[in-house]
Scaffold this active site. Structure first.
Site, PDB file in Angstrom:
ATOM      1  N   TRP A   1      -4.059   9.170  -2.629  1.00 57.37           N
ATOM      2  CA  TRP A   1      -5.007  10.372  -2.648  1.00 57.37           C
ATOM      3  C   TRP A   1      -3.992  11.320  -1.122  1.00 57.37           C
ATOM      4  CZ3 TRP A   1      -6.940  10.213   1.844  1.00 57.37           C
ATOM      5  CH2 TRP A   1      -6.629   8.382   2.353  1.00 57.37           C
ATOM      6  N   ASN A   2      -3.473  10.959  -0.771  1.00 54.30           N
ATOM      7  CA  ASN A   2      -2.937  11.670   1.080  1.00 54.30           C
ATOM      8  C   ASN A   2      -2.177  12.468   0.961  1.00 54.30           C
ATOM      9  OD1 ASN A   2      -1.345   9.335   1.267  1.00 54.30           O
ATOM     10  ND2 ASN A   2      -1.597   8.928   2.952  1.00 54.30           N
TER      11      ASN A   2
ATOM     12  N   LYS B   1       1.093   8.801 -12.913  1.00 53.67           N
ATOM     13  CA  LYS B   1      -0.265   7.759 -12.985  1.00 53.67           C
ATOM     14  C   LYS B   1      -0.881   8.684 -11.607  1.00 53.67           C
ATOM     15  CE  LYS B   1      -2.760   4.851 -10.858  1.00 53.67           C
ATOM     16  NZ  LYS B   1      -3.967   6.023 -10.904  1.00 53.67           N
ATOM     17  N   PRO B   2      -1.893   9.673 -11.637  1.00 61.14           N
ATOM     18  CA  PRO B   2      -2.012   9.979  -9.813  1.00 61.14           C
ATOM     19  C   PRO B   2      -3.479   9.381  -9.460  1.00 61.14           C
ATOM     20  CG  PRO B   2      -2.649  12.275 -11.700  1.00 61.14           C
ATOM     21  CD  PRO B   2      -2.025  10.825 -12.039  1.00 61.14           C
TER      22      PRO B   2
ATOM     23  N   GLY C   1       1.337   3.877  -2.332  1.00 61.81           N
ATOM     24  CA  GLY C   1       0.179   3.445  -1.772  1.00 61.81           C
ATOM     25  C   GLY C   1      -0.351   2.020  -1.327  1.00 61.81           C
ATOM     26  N   SER C   2      -1.236   1.023  -1.528  1.00 57.16           N
ATOM     27  CA  SER C   2      -1.705   0.477  -0.304  1.00 57.16           C
ATOM     28  C   SER C   2      -0.430  -1.205  -0.365  1.00 57.16           C
ATOM     29  CB  SER C   2      -3.057  -0.575  -0.721  1.00 57.16           C
ATOM     30  OG  SER C   2      -3.554  -0.216  -1.258  1.00 57.16           O
TER      31      SER C   2
ATOM     32  N   GLU D   1       6.498   2.492  -1.676  1.00 53.94           N
ATOM     33  CA  GLU D   1       6.092   2.953  -0.212  1.00 53.94           C
ATOM     34  C   GLU D   1       4.803   2.603   0.465  1.00 53.94           C
ATOM     35  OE1 GLU D   1       8.115   4.641   1.707  1.00 53.94           O
ATOM     36  OE2 GLU D   1       9.345   5.168   0.009  1.00 53.94           O
ATOM     37  N   LEU D   2       4.525   1.785   1.195  1.00 55.16           N
ATOM     38  CA  LEU D   2       3.572   0.890   1.092  1.00 55.16           C
ATOM     39  C   LEU D   2       2.547   0.863   2.535  1.00 55.16           C
ATOM     40  CD1 LEU D   2       4.607  -2.357  -0.447  1.00 55.16           C
ATOM     41  CD2 LEU D   2       3.065  -0.378  -1.349  1.00 55.16           C
TER      42      LEU D   2
ATOM     43  N   GLU E   1      13.252   7.274  -0.114  1.00 48.99           N
ATOM     44  CA  GLU E   1      12.686   8.149  -0.929  1.00 48.99           C
ATOM     45  C   GLU E   1      13.698   9.725   0.370  1.00 48.99           C
ATOM     46  OE1 GLU E   1       8.616   8.304  -1.264  1.00 48.99           O
ATOM     47  OE2 GLU E   1       8.753   7.803  -4.293  1.00 48.99           O
TER      48      GLU E   1
HETATM   49  P1  NAD Z   1      -4.073   2.205  -3.362  1.00 43.59           P
HETATM   50  O1  NAD Z   1      -3.160   1.128  -3.364  1.00 43.59           O
HETATM   51  O2  NAD Z   1      -5.288   1.736  -3.035  1.00 43.59           O
HETATM   52  O3  NAD Z   1      -4.091   2.984  -4.465  1.00 43.59           O
HETATM   53  C1  NAD Z   1      -2.950   4.099  -4.519  1.00 43.59           C
HETATM   54  C2  NAD Z   1      -2.702   4.117  -6.244  1.00 43.59           C
HETATM   55  O4  NAD Z   1      -2.494   2.937  -7.112  1.00 43.59           O
HETATM   56  C3  NAD Z   1      -3.671   4.943  -6.624  1.00 43.59           C
HETATM   57  O5  NAD Z   1      -3.029   6.052  -8.090  1.00 43.59           O
HETATM   58  C4  NAD Z   1      -4.269   4.184  -7.162  1.00 43.59           C
HETATM   59  O6  NAD Z   1      -5.056   4.185  -8.097  1.00 43.59           O
HETATM   60  C5  NAD Z   1      -3.473   3.437  -8.180  1.00 43.59           C
HETATM   61  N1  NAD Z   1      -3.962   1.521  -8.393  1.00 43.59           N
HETATM   62  C6  NAD Z   1      -4.942   1.056  -7.391  1.00 43.59           C
HETATM   63  N2  NAD Z   1      -5.102  -0.050  -8.500  1.00 43.59           N
HETATM   64  C7  NAD Z   1      -4.023  -0.589  -9.891  1.00 43.59           C
HETATM   65  C8  NAD Z   1      -3.487  -1.492 -10.384  1.00 43.59           C
HETATM   66  N3  NAD Z   1      -4.313  -2.412 -10.588  1.00 43.59           N
HETATM   67  N4  NAD Z   1      -2.533  -0.861 -11.146  1.00 43.59           N
HETATM   68  C9  NAD Z   1      -1.688   0.622 -10.796  1.00 43.59           C
HETATM   69  N5  NAD Z   1      -2.514   1.467 -10.752  1.00 43.59           N
HETATM   70  C10 NAD Z   1      -3.225   1.237  -9.391  1.00 43.59           C
HETATM   71  O7  NAD Z   1      -3.701   3.277  -1.768  1.00 43.59           O
HETATM   72  P2  NAD Z   1      -4.445   4.915  -1.880  1.00 43.59           P
HETATM   73  O8  NAD Z   1      -5.743   3.871  -0.874  1.00 43.59           O
HETATM   74  O9  NAD Z   1      -4.654   5.241  -3.329  1.00 43.59           O
HETATM   75  O10 NAD Z   1      -3.209   5.244  -0.435  1.00 43.59           O
HETATM   76  C11 NAD Z   1      -2.842   4.893   0.430  1.00 43.59           C
HETATM   77  C12 NAD Z   1      -2.435   3.515   1.245  1.00 43.59           C
HETATM   78  O11 NAD Z   1      -1.185   4.110   0.910  1.00 43.59           O
HETATM   79  C13 NAD Z   1      -2.624   3.120   2.642  1.00 43.59           C
HETATM   80  O12 NAD Z   1      -2.194   2.221   2.914  1.00 43.59           O
HETATM   81  C14 NAD Z   1      -1.324   4.283   2.902  1.00 43.59           C
HETATM   82  O13 NAD Z   1      -0.610   3.582   4.326  1.00 43.59           O
HETATM   83  C15 NAD Z   1      -0.299   3.733   1.829  1.00 43.59           C
HETATM   84  N6  NAD Z   1       0.799   5.524   2.041  1.00 43.59           N
HETATM   85  C16 NAD Z   1       2.102   5.193   1.729  1.00 43.59           C
HETATM   86  C17 NAD Z   1       2.706   6.225   1.777  1.00 43.59           C
HETATM   87  C18 NAD Z   1       4.671   5.641   1.721  1.00 43.59           C
HETATM   88  O14 NAD Z   1       5.394   6.241   2.171  1.00 43.59           O
HETATM   89  N7  NAD Z   1       5.239   4.279   2.502  1.00 43.59           N
HETATM   90  C19 NAD Z   1       2.520   7.327   2.072  1.00 43.59           C
HETATM   91  C20 NAD Z   1       1.071   7.081   1.729  1.00 43.59           C
HETATM   92  C21 NAD Z   1       0.628   6.420   1.670  1.00 43.59           C
END
Ligand code: NAD
Length: 484
Positions: free
Chosen positions: A157-158, A181-182, A234-235, A256-257, A464
């Protein structure tokens, strides 16, 4: 209702195989404005069946898309880029409504997101193979670069637009199709930008967007053998889960975590550059970026001067809804995010940190957090070991270069690091010693389409953007031609 020049950009439907549609059971998810708590709109709560259809459509579309000439793929991407830029103001309004960031920042992200579409439109024309000297005269060996096939993107979401274009543009440029999947918190930005891709003429099924329940959609994307690659941002926790879940079908993964960026200021730093760099790196998106300075390490000789200057800048920050003019810090994404930041600050203060400065604001409750400067931070605090993801700047004091490098590298993450020095010898030494995928010397800004972006250690796999970005969507094939 959002005031948009083109109201049709606020789409409350999923996009599967070229059709805008509802969930099979009609269920929806509400999306809230983090500044007000008001519902911006609803999106279909899709699950496995809808995802399966999107994958099937992507499989069908791949058969023709992979043989569309590169120049034509490039033309379509150029057209998409133009439409994104032409609609930047509306896209920014949608983003601010669901994500919270100030409008000017949102528009900056739209332009940054478009820059990947433009870059990869150009890269589409430069997918070169190789010829390899063969061991005998009766043979020729070629290396072909071919699109992987059906790919999937799961995004956070960020950065609700940039994280999509950074994946989708190279995928399409390479000749792949993609199911997106956003984040369920920010689906409208994704849907709007894909609506523009449709208007640009990108054929049905080449891009689909499945909104809804993360676990059900994720389960289908990871287990369906037709999906050859998943690109996730994501995380680290969810990234590791997706990696395990993809093992059964041996998918290629880009991950990308999370990060835990050190920001090191040496005694010989240019103070103006260092303070400016800290503001850019720390407070963009209210501190909710994976590359944001999480630990600010300042050498003893410059410590007090740096703290005073950074404190003055923090005190001048304006906190409020992203739609208000002059606001630099919007709300955090939700209550849980704000509570995590407060918990990190409470933990740090309990362990001896001091609140040296806090911006004054009338909206420091709910999802709003006023920017804060902490001094006396130490490595046993939560904010030293976890992403705070909020506008808190913790300052750690250090004495020697070796000590700073040890603290900086003392994390399982390895995404971004920053350091400030005017000493050329130190610049090389420290730049090489930092165990991170991206390092900024005398700058707090390291994200741009021309340079590869990504991390090492538990910050992920793959890159990326830049010259490496398109390779993530290509499969090399050794083509041996014998009997010549
Ligand atoms: P998140 O991991 O909670 O969610 C990311 C995505 O994964 C969302 O679309 C979410 O719906 C999906 N998701 C969650 N559980 C899932 C599952 N079981 N199966 C499939 N999809 C699932 O992360 P967030 O809170 O949305 O974003 C913040 C995190 O993203 C932070 O840790 C940040 O550092 C990281 N991030 C990394 C980068 C990078 O380029 N390295 C860039 C932006 C954000």
């Amino acid at each position: 209702m959002l005031a948009l020049a083109d109201p049709s950009l606020l789409v409350q439907a999923a996009f599967i195989g070229g059709q805008w549609c509802v969930a099979d059971d009609g269920a929806t998810l509400a999306v809230e404005d983090p500044a007000t708590g008001k519902v911006v709109g609803t999106v279909p709560a899709c699950g496995a069946a809808e995802t399966r259809r999107a994958i099937a459509a992507a499989e069908t579309a791949f058969r023709s898309w992979c043989s569309v000439p590169a120049a034509e793929r490039a033309r379509l991407l150029e057209c998409w880029n133009d439409l994104i830029l032409a609609n930047a103001a509306d896209l920014a309004r949608i983003m601010t409504a669901e994500q919270g960031k100030p409008l000017a920042e949102a528009e900056g992200e739209v332009r940054y997101g478009a820059s990947f579409v433009k870059w990869f439109a150009e890269e589409a024309r430069r997918i070169y193979g190789r010829t390899i000297p063969a061991p005998g005269t009766d043979r020729r060996i070629l290396m072909l670069e071919q699109p992987i096939g059906v790919t999937a993107a799961i995004t956070p979401w960020n950065f609700p637009i940039a994280m999509i274009t950074r994946k989708c543009a190279p995928a399409l440029a390479a000749g792949c199709t993609m199911v997106i999947k956003p984040s369920e918190l920010t689906p409208f930005s994704a849907l709007a930008v894909v609506k523009l891709a449709e208007r640009a003429g990108i054929p049905a099924g080449v891009i689909s967007v499945v909104t809804g329940l993360p676990a059900a959609i994720g389960e289908e994307l990871t287990s369906n053998p037709a999906v050859r690659k998943i690109s996730f941002t994501g995380s680290t926790r969810v990234g590791a889960h997706l990696m395990r879940a993809s093992a059964g079908t041996l998918k290629k993964l880009s991950l990308e975590l999370g990060g835990n960026a050190p920001f090191i200021v040496f005694d010989d730093a240019d103070l103006d550059l260092a303070v400016e760099g800290a503001m850019v790196s720390k407070f963009r998106n209210a501190g909710q970026t994976c590359v944001c300075a999480n630990r600010i390490l300042v050498q003893a000789g410059i410590h007090d001067a740096f703290v005073a200057r950074l404190g003055a800048r923090i005190a001048a920050q304006k906190v409020g809804p992203g739609t208000q003019p002059g606001v630099g810090i919007g709300p955090l994404i939700n209550r849980a995010a704000a509570e995590k930041v407060h918990a990190h600050v409470a933990d740090a203060v309990a362990k001896g940190a001091r609140v040296a400065q806090q911006a004054e604001t009338s909206c420091a409750d709910g999802n709003f957090v006023a920017p804060l400067l902490l001094t006396g931070a130490t490595t046993d605090m939560r904010l030293a070991n976890e992403e705070t993801f909020g506008p808190v700047a913790p300052v750690f004091r250090f004495e020697t270069e070796a000590e700073a490098i040890a603290i900086a590298n003392g994390t399982p993450y390895g995404l971004a690091a920053y350091f400030f020095t005017e000493d050329m010898h130190r610049a090389w030494r420290v730049g090489e010693a930092l165990e991170f995928g991206m390092v900024g010397l005398n700058t707090g800004a390291i994200s741009m389409e021309v340079a590869p972006f990504g991390g090492v250690k538990q910050s992920g796999l793959g890159r990326e953007g830049g010259y490496l970005g398109i390779a993530e969507y290509l499969e090399p094939k050794a083509f041996h031609m014998g009997g010549l």
